[in-house]
Structures are given as structure tokens and as C-alpha cells.
Design an enzyme around this catalytic site. Structure first.
Site, PDB file in Angstrom:
ATOM      1  N   ASP A  81       0.819  -1.214   0.000  1.00  0.00           N
ATOM      2  CA  ASP A  81       0.000   0.000   0.000  1.00  0.00           C
ATOM      3  C   ASP A  81       0.850   1.260   0.000  1.00  0.00           C
ATOM      4  OD1 ASP A  81      -2.394  -1.240  -0.057  1.00  0.00           O
ATOM      5  OD2 ASP A  81      -2.660  -1.297   2.128  1.00  0.00           O
TER       6      ASP A  81
ATOM      7  N   HIS B  66      27.269   6.410 -12.455  1.00  0.00           N
ATOM      8  CA  HIS B  66      26.007   6.535 -11.715  1.00  0.00           C
ATOM      9  C   HIS B  66      25.991   5.630 -10.485  1.00  0.00           C
ATOM     10  CE1 HIS B  66      23.878   8.228 -15.523  1.00  0.00           C
ATOM     11  NE2 HIS B  66      24.590   9.131 -14.883  1.00  0.00           N
TER      12      HIS B  66
ATOM     13  N   ASP C 149      28.336  13.637  -5.621  1.00  0.00           N
ATOM     14  CA  ASP C 149      27.472  14.382  -6.529  1.00  0.00           C
ATOM     15  C   ASP C 149      26.105  14.426  -5.854  1.00  0.00           C
ATOM     16  OD1 ASP C 149      25.909  15.370  -8.598  1.00  0.00           O
ATOM     17  OD2 ASP C 149      26.839  14.112 -10.140  1.00  0.00           O
TER      18      ASP C 149
ATOM     19  N   ASP D 115      22.817  21.075  -8.409  1.00  0.00           N
ATOM     20  CA  ASP D 115      23.515  19.869  -8.860  1.00  0.00           C
ATOM     21  C   ASP D 115      25.012  20.135  -8.720  1.00  0.00           C
ATOM     22  OD1 ASP D 115      24.350  17.568 -10.098  1.00  0.00           O
ATOM     23  OD2 ASP D 115      23.548  18.055 -12.076  1.00  0.00           O
TER      24      ASP D 115
ATOM     25  N   HIS E 135      31.628  11.658 -20.702  1.00  0.00           N
ATOM     26  CA  HIS E 135      30.315  12.322 -20.645  1.00  0.00           C
ATOM     27  C   HIS E 135      30.418  13.769 -21.114  1.00  0.00           C
ATOM     28  CE1 HIS E 135      31.544  14.356 -16.909  1.00  0.00           C
ATOM     29  NE2 HIS E 135      31.912  13.190 -16.420  1.00  0.00           N
TER      30      HIS E 135
ATOM     31  N   HIS F 201      24.511  20.320 -18.581  1.00  0.00           N
ATOM     32  CA  HIS F 201      23.109  20.161 -18.980  1.00  0.00           C
ATOM     33  C   HIS F 201      22.322  21.311 -18.376  1.00  0.00           C
ATOM     34  CE1 HIS F 201      22.458  18.697 -14.864  1.00  0.00           C
ATOM     35  NE2 HIS F 201      23.541  17.960 -15.034  1.00  0.00           N
TER      36      HIS F 201
ATOM     37  N   HIS G 181      18.094  17.367 -14.876  1.00  0.00           N
ATOM     38  CA  HIS G 181      18.467  17.477 -16.292  1.00  0.00           C
ATOM     39  C   HIS G 181      17.284  18.185 -16.927  1.00  0.00           C
ATOM     40  CE1 HIS G 181      21.774  14.156 -16.489  1.00  0.00           C
ATOM     41  NE2 HIS G 181      21.923  14.990 -15.491  1.00  0.00           N
TER      42      HIS G 181
ATOM     43  N   GLU H 179      30.603  20.436 -15.664  1.00  0.00           N
ATOM     44  CA  GLU H 179      31.013  19.289 -14.853  1.00  0.00           C
ATOM     45  C   GLU H 179      31.973  18.333 -15.561  1.00  0.00           C
ATOM     46  OE1 GLU H 179      27.824  16.379 -14.219  1.00  0.00           O
ATOM     47  OE2 GLU H 179      26.431  17.754 -15.153  1.00  0.00           O
TER      48      GLU H 179
ATOM     49  N   TYR I 239      38.251   9.840 -15.247  1.00  0.00           N
ATOM     50  CA  TYR I 239      38.031   8.569 -14.536  1.00  0.00           C
ATOM     51  C   TYR I 239      39.044   7.553 -15.057  1.00  0.00           C
ATOM     52  CZ  TYR I 239      33.792  11.329 -14.260  1.00  0.00           C
ATOM     53  OH  TYR I 239      32.917  12.367 -14.115  1.00  0.00           O
TER      54      TYR I 239
ATOM     55  N   ARG J 230      35.390  14.450 -10.560  1.00  0.00           N
ATOM     56  CA  ARG J 230      34.485  15.342 -11.294  1.00  0.00           C
ATOM     57  C   ARG J 230      34.293  16.574 -10.431  1.00  0.00           C
ATOM     58  NH1 ARG J 230      30.835  12.050 -12.301  1.00  0.00           N
ATOM     59  NH2 ARG J 230      29.204  12.408 -10.741  1.00  0.00           N
TER      60      ARG J 230
ATOM     61  N   GLU K  60      31.685  19.906 -10.358  1.00  0.00           N
ATOM     62  CA  GLU K  60      30.459  20.393 -11.011  1.00  0.00           C
ATOM     63  C   GLU K  60      29.891  21.600 -10.283  1.00  0.00           C
ATOM     64  OE1 GLU K  60      27.173  17.574 -10.872  1.00  0.00           O
ATOM     65  OE2 GLU K  60      26.168  18.639 -12.499  1.00  0.00           O
TER      66      GLU K  60
HETATM   67 MG    MG Z   1      25.640  16.074 -10.723  1.00  0.00          MG
HETATM   68 MG    MG Z   2      24.887  17.337 -13.492  1.00  0.00          MG
END
Ligand code: MG
Ligand code: MG
Length: 407
Positions: A33, A219, A236, A247, A319, A323, A330, A353, A357, A374, A376
Site C-alpha cells: 500500500d 552513476h 554528486d 547539482d 560524458h 546540462h 536534467h 562538470e 576517470y 568530477r 560540477e
Molecule cells: Mg551532478
Molecule cells: Mg549534473
């Protein structure tokens, strides 16, 4: 008034006899539920300001009708208060309000005299039936028009984005100061949960808290491994305020001191990021930041002997550089117009960003293995250049090490 003005602005871009039909997201079942926390569809939220599930807004130059769940004393004991049809017109600045279960019965007469119909499929429970009704007439997509409006942020929207940025900066700063070897990724993730909730905001997306080699998984969201001496930690994470997202990514040494190899790679990413941000102003092609970051990162890796001059950069930097950012992390808004990359305009908000890697690879000096970095930030394009909404958060090597010493 904000939402009323947006509806007016949208209609002014459409044919005089246009009729807009827009529904919100459906609720999503988690298990049994239990539902996931409900979040309205961003386009619907943007045009109506209404946050309850099961709602459809219909408006034209002749008026605004909203369909919503009516009051239900029994359901409200379980699920909380509903606005209801009696209070909806005043609260939502609508001309008429009806219970959602009357939508299909009333829709034919509402669309009867309309010219062009605008509608977008949002997978709401009623979508199939609405589309069947509409199929007798022609309808066009609403998204392009709304998304173009959402791409340019108003002063009020920028205020909310700045607030989301400030809360997120504060959370990153606390996380940075609390990090030390022996803790687990989830313990640092919990700093963001607490900081965001403390400020009546929530995560804009599932945070990435990735120690050591986990940072090379773009990710990575397990966030459950130990933080090891000598490794870096990539975080991140960003919150949302009234739906508007921040972000931010920062990467720093778990023990507070960059190794020589970490320092070398970090400085390349930072140089790339700073140069890319510097290029942003109205009239510049939106592809410019990526051009700059790839050039600097390519050269930096070649100088360190990690990449051949004609080598494939995408094994280390796979990448894009940014964005759009807004009600969606995004965010919507076309990146091209007439098949050409568009230029920055005042009021747009983009992330910048870049990252590097380096996974285990026998061709590369082992001192560089498992380094994932990274950096950003969130950049508002202004009339004369840009403003870094997240600029208050440390990112030079010296500033990070200094902040981590001041525990
Ligand atoms: Mg990010
Ligand atoms: Mg981002």
C-alpha cells in the site's frame, strides 16, 4: 499570479483559439500500500502551482478549468488534506473546478469549440481515455512551447535556485569536514539527508557518494562501501527547493591531503572547469564549454603520459560537460534550434562538470589507478556574462585541504 502569468504567456504564443490540456504525474506504487513520495509533473507544476496528484488543467483565452480530487473526509484521514473543488478556483486562480472523475464526461463539450488542441502524454491513468477522445480531433504537442519558457529563468526562479544552491553548498561543506578514513559512504550520504531536511528541502536526485574506484562508476548510488585511507571521495549531490534543483559535485581526499597523482589529475579537471565556466556569456555557442574541457583534459593527460597524443579521450572522459538545470535536474529546453547548436542567453542555467576517470589499466602507471574526479557547479547566464550559483563551495586544492584541517 506567477502561474496565471505563465499560462497567459504560453497562450500568447499559440493560436488565438488554442486550448491547452495538461495533466500531472500519476502516483507510483512502491510496494503493497506504499507509494513513493508524490512529485507533480514539472510542466504541470510550472503552469498551475498545484501539487496534488490526479489533476488535469484545461485553459484557453476563454478561461481556465481545473479537474482535481474533491474533498473526501475518509481518504483525508489517511492521506492528508485536499484542496477540493470549492476552494480550488480562488486558490488556483481558476474560473471553474470539477471533480477529476467528471473529466471524461465534460471533456467533449470543453473541446467542442476549440481550434488547435495542445496536449502531452504524461502516462496519467486517464491518458488513454483522453487521447481516445482527442483522436477525433487533431492535437499538437505542448512540450516545446512550455520547455522553451522553462529554459529562461525569471528572477523568482533564480532566487529559488540560489537557495537550493546555498543549502547544497552548506551540505557539501559539512560532508567535506566530516569525512575521514574508516567511515562508510552512507554515513557521509546521511549528512546530505540531514542538511537538506533541516532546510525543508529534499534531494533533487539520488546522491552519488563514491569512494576510491567507485567514483569511476558514473552513476554509482549504492553508497555502502568503507572510505579508505589514501582514496578520494566523489560526491554528486544537490537539493531542490520548491522543485528547483541544485547539482553539485566535489571530489576530495578522504584523509584530507591529496597525493601527488591525485593532485595532478585534480588540477587538470579544475583548470578545465574554470576555463569552461569563464567562456560562458550570452552569444557564445553552448558547445563551447565542452570544446574547452576536452582540449584541456586531453592535453593534461598527454602531458602526464596517460594518453597518447592521438589516443581516445573517451576512455577517461566519457560524458558531456553540462546540462540545463531547473525544475528537473536534467532540465528541459532544446540544445539545438533549426539543427544548429544554440547560443547562451541571459536567464539560462547550466551545469559545468568535467571529469577524469582512470580505471585499473596495465598500460597506465598504477599511481593513477582508481582515480575518479568530477567537479560540477551551476552557472546562471547573466546579461553581461555569468554567475556561479554554487561558487561559495571550495574547490582549489589548497582551500579543500585547509577546510578539511579545520575540523
Ligand atoms: Mg551532478
Ligand atoms: Mg549534473
Amino acid at each position: 499570479m506567477i502561474h496565471q502569468n505563465r499560462r497567459k504567456e504560453l497562450l500568447s504564443q499559440l493560436d488565438d483559439d488554442a486550448l491547452v490540456i495538461i495533466s500531472t504525474n500519476p502516483e507510483q506504487l512502491r510496494n503493497g500500500d506504499v507509494h513513493y513520495p508524490f512529485r507533480p509533473h514539472s510542466d504541470f507544476w510550472y503552469l498551475t502551482g498545484f501539487k496534488e496528484p490526479e489533476a488535469v488543467a484545461i485553459f484557453s483565452n476563454n478561461g481556465y478549468t481545473i479537474f482535481l480530487r474533491d474533498k473526501d473526509p475518509t481518504r483525508e484521514i489517511w492521506d492528508g488534506k485536499r484542496l477540493g473543488i470549492k476552494d480550488a478556483p480562488q486558490s488556483l486562480k481558476a474560473d471553474k473546478a470539477y471533480p477529476i472523475d467528471q473529466l471524461l464526461a465534460l471533456l467533449p463539450q470543453l473541446i467542442d469549440n476549440a481550434g488547435t488542441l495542445y496536449y502531452d502524454f504524461k502516462a496519467c491513468a486517464l491518458d488513454d481515455q483522453i487521447i481516445e477522445l482527442l483522436s477525433k480531433t487533431q492535437y499538437q504537442s505542448l512540450a516545446t512551447h512550455v520547455h522553451e519558457m522553462r529554459l529562461i529563468k525569471s528572477t523568482k526562479e533564480i532566487e529559488l535556485m540560489q537557495k537550493a544552491a546555498d543549502i547544497s553548498v552548506q551540505a557539501h561543506q559539512s560532508a567535506l569536514q566530516q569525512t575521514q578514513p574508516g567511515l562508510f559512504e552512507y554515513e557521509i550520504a546521511s549528512v546530505f539527508d540531514a542538511e537538506f531536511r533541516k532546510n525543508n528541502s529534499e534531494h533533487a536526485y539520488t546522491p552519488i557518494v563514491a569512494g576510491g574506484e567507485n567514483a569511476c562508476v558514473l552513476h554509482y548510488i549504492e553508497n555502502n562501501k568503507p572510505l579508505n585511507e589514501g582514496d578520494l571521495l566523489l560526491i554528486d549531490a544537490g537539493c531542490e527547493v520548491e522543485g528547483y534543483a541544485a547539482d553539485i559535485t566535489r571530489t576530495f581526499p578522504i584523509n584530507g591531503k591529496f597525493s601527488t597523482a591525485q593532485r595532478q589529475i585534480y588540477q587538470i579537471v579544475l583548470d578545465a572547469q574554470l576555463a569552461a565556466i569563464e567562456s560562458i556569456k550570452p552569444g557564445v555557442l553552448i558547445t563551447k564549454p565542452h570544446q574547452i574541457t576536452t582540449q584541456i583534459i586531453q592535453q593534461g593527460l598527454v602531458d602526464l603520459g596517460i594518453l597518447q597524443a592521438d589516443g581516445d579521450l573517451s576512455q577517461f572522459y566519457m560524458h558531456g560537460t553540462g546540462h540545463w538545470l531547473g525544475l528537473d535536474v536534467h532540465d528541459v529546453g532544446a540544445y539545438q534550434q533549426n539543427r544548429q547548436h544554440r547560443q547562451y542567453e541571459a536567464g539560462m542555467v547550466t551545469t559545468v562538470e568535467p571529469g577524469i576517470y582512470i580505471r585499473k589499466n596495465d598500460k597506465i602507471n598504477p599511481i593513477y589507478w582508481n582515480i575518479g574526479i568530477r567537479i560540477e557547479d551551476d552557472i546562471l547566464v547573466t546579461k553581461t556574462g555569468h554567475r556561479v550559483l554554487t561558487g561559495a563551495l571550495v574547490k582549489t586544492i589548497d582551500a579543500i585541504e585547509l577546510l578539511m584541517r579545520k575540523k
